[in-house]
Design an enzyme around this catalytic site. Structure first.
Site, PDB file in Angstrom:
ATOM      1  N   GLU A 173      42.539  29.756  37.108  1.00 42.15           N
ATOM      2  CA  GLU A 173      42.290  31.121  36.641  1.00 42.15           C
ATOM      3  C   GLU A 173      43.525  31.998  36.826  1.00 42.15           C
ATOM      4  O   GLU A 173      43.431  33.211  36.885  1.00 42.15           O
ATOM      5  CB  GLU A 173      41.083  31.735  37.368  1.00 42.15           C
ATOM      6  CG  GLU A 173      41.298  32.077  38.817  1.00 42.15           C
ATOM      7  CD  GLU A 173      41.121  30.910  39.791  1.00 42.15           C
ATOM      8  OE1 GLU A 173      41.243  31.155  40.995  1.00 42.15           O
ATOM      9  OE2 GLU A 173      40.882  29.770  39.385  1.00 42.15           O
TER      10      GLU A 173
ATOM     11  N   ASN B 294      32.013  30.518  38.167  1.00 42.43           N
ATOM     12  CA  ASN B 294      31.687  29.128  37.843  1.00 42.43           C
ATOM     13  C   ASN B 294      30.463  28.652  38.616  1.00 42.43           C
ATOM     14  O   ASN B 294      29.592  27.985  38.061  1.00 42.43           O
ATOM     15  CB  ASN B 294      32.871  28.208  38.140  1.00 42.43           C
ATOM     16  CG  ASN B 294      33.867  28.148  37.005  1.00 42.43           C
ATOM     17  OD1 ASN B 294      33.551  28.438  35.869  1.00 42.43           O
ATOM     18  ND2 ASN B 294      35.089  27.769  37.327  1.00 42.43           N
TER      19      ASN B 294
ATOM     20  N   ASP C  96      34.551  29.084  31.241  1.00 43.94           N
ATOM     21  CA  ASP C  96      35.503  28.840  30.146  1.00 43.94           C
ATOM     22  C   ASP C  96      35.461  29.974  29.129  1.00 43.94           C
ATOM     23  O   ASP C  96      36.502  30.415  28.630  1.00 43.94           O
ATOM     24  CB  ASP C  96      35.186  27.517  29.455  1.00 43.94           C
ATOM     25  CG  ASP C  96      35.534  26.303  30.309  1.00 43.94           C
ATOM     26  OD1 ASP C  96      36.254  26.461  31.324  1.00 43.94           O
ATOM     27  OD2 ASP C  96      35.076  25.196  29.964  1.00 43.94           O
TER      28      ASP C  96
ATOM     29  N   ASP D  82      45.573  36.821  38.447  1.00 39.76           N
ATOM     30  CA  ASP D  82      44.508  35.926  38.841  1.00 39.76           C
ATOM     31  C   ASP D  82      43.183  36.637  38.627  1.00 39.76           C
ATOM     32  O   ASP D  82      43.054  37.821  38.947  1.00 39.76           O
ATOM     33  CB  ASP D  82      44.697  35.571  40.321  1.00 39.76           C
ATOM     34  CG  ASP D  82      43.900  34.376  40.746  1.00 39.76           C
ATOM     35  OD1 ASP D  82      44.263  33.266  40.325  1.00 39.76           O
ATOM     36  OD2 ASP D  82      42.932  34.546  41.505  1.00 39.76           O
TER      37      ASP D  82
ATOM     38  N   HIS E 288      30.271  26.259  34.416  1.00 39.73           N
ATOM     39  CA  HIS E 288      31.637  26.121  33.911  1.00 39.73           C
ATOM     40  C   HIS E 288      31.775  26.534  32.449  1.00 39.73           C
ATOM     41  O   HIS E 288      32.831  27.009  32.039  1.00 39.73           O
ATOM     42  CB  HIS E 288      32.141  24.696  34.132  1.00 39.73           C
ATOM     43  CG  HIS E 288      32.392  24.401  35.572  1.00 39.73           C
ATOM     44  ND1 HIS E 288      33.572  24.715  36.196  1.00 39.73           N
ATOM     45  CD2 HIS E 288      31.594  23.850  36.516  1.00 39.73           C
ATOM     46  CE1 HIS E 288      33.498  24.362  37.472  1.00 39.73           C
ATOM     47  NE2 HIS E 288      32.310  23.835  37.688  1.00 39.73           N
TER      48      HIS E 288
END
Length: 152
Positions: free
Chosen positions: A71, A36, A45, A28, A41
């Site tokens: 994630e 974010n 990404d 993770d 975002h």
């Protein structure tokens, strides 16, 4: 994710038949929501894509990498002994911590990963059982301060 679960069960079945080790890592990206929220975002990404590239570069060709949540990623390591898996995952953890991630303006972003790692098939009835066990150790890694590999 849909393709990963059948592959996990296949590796589990083959490992049982051939009496071989395999390992499963769940990892993770630590504090990803903050990335974010702080950078947007699109940057999130971009970071996920860069992380995926790092995983591919560090893993063997025979390993399977899958994004299984926002994630959260899984890495299936067929025919991989526990000590070898720990070494591989710790190298990946260190590589992520050393990587230069940036937002669109060039501002650096420091990242780390937490990893739950288990080897099978010992003590588990299926690949899904092994995945649940790896998930438990991922949460242990987070509870112990993140940026670490916890093997169970």
């Amino acid at each position: 994710r849909r393709g990963f679960e059948p592959q996990l069960e296949l590796v589990d079945k083959q490992a049982r038949l051939n009496r071989e080790d395999y390992s499963l890592a769940l990892l993770d990206l630590d504090h990803f929501k903050l990335i974010n929220d702080s950078f947007g975002h699109a940057t999130g990404d971009k970071v996920l894509k860069q992380l995926a590239g790092l995983m591919q570069a560090q893993c063997r060709q025979s390993d399977a990498i899958a994004r299984i949540g926002g994630e959260e990623f899984a890495i299936l390591l067929p025919n991989c002994a526990p000590a070898q898996a720990v070494n591989l995952m710790d190298r990946l953890r260190a590589r992520v911590a050393d990587e230069d991630f940036h937002d669109d303006s060039g501002q650096p972003i420091r990242l780390s990963i937490s990893v739950g790692l288990v080897s099978g098939p010992a003590g588990c009835r299926s690949g899904k059982d092994l995945q649940d066990k790896a998930d438990h150790f991922l949460y242990v890694a987070k509870a112990e301060g993140r940026n670490r590999v916890v093997q169970g």
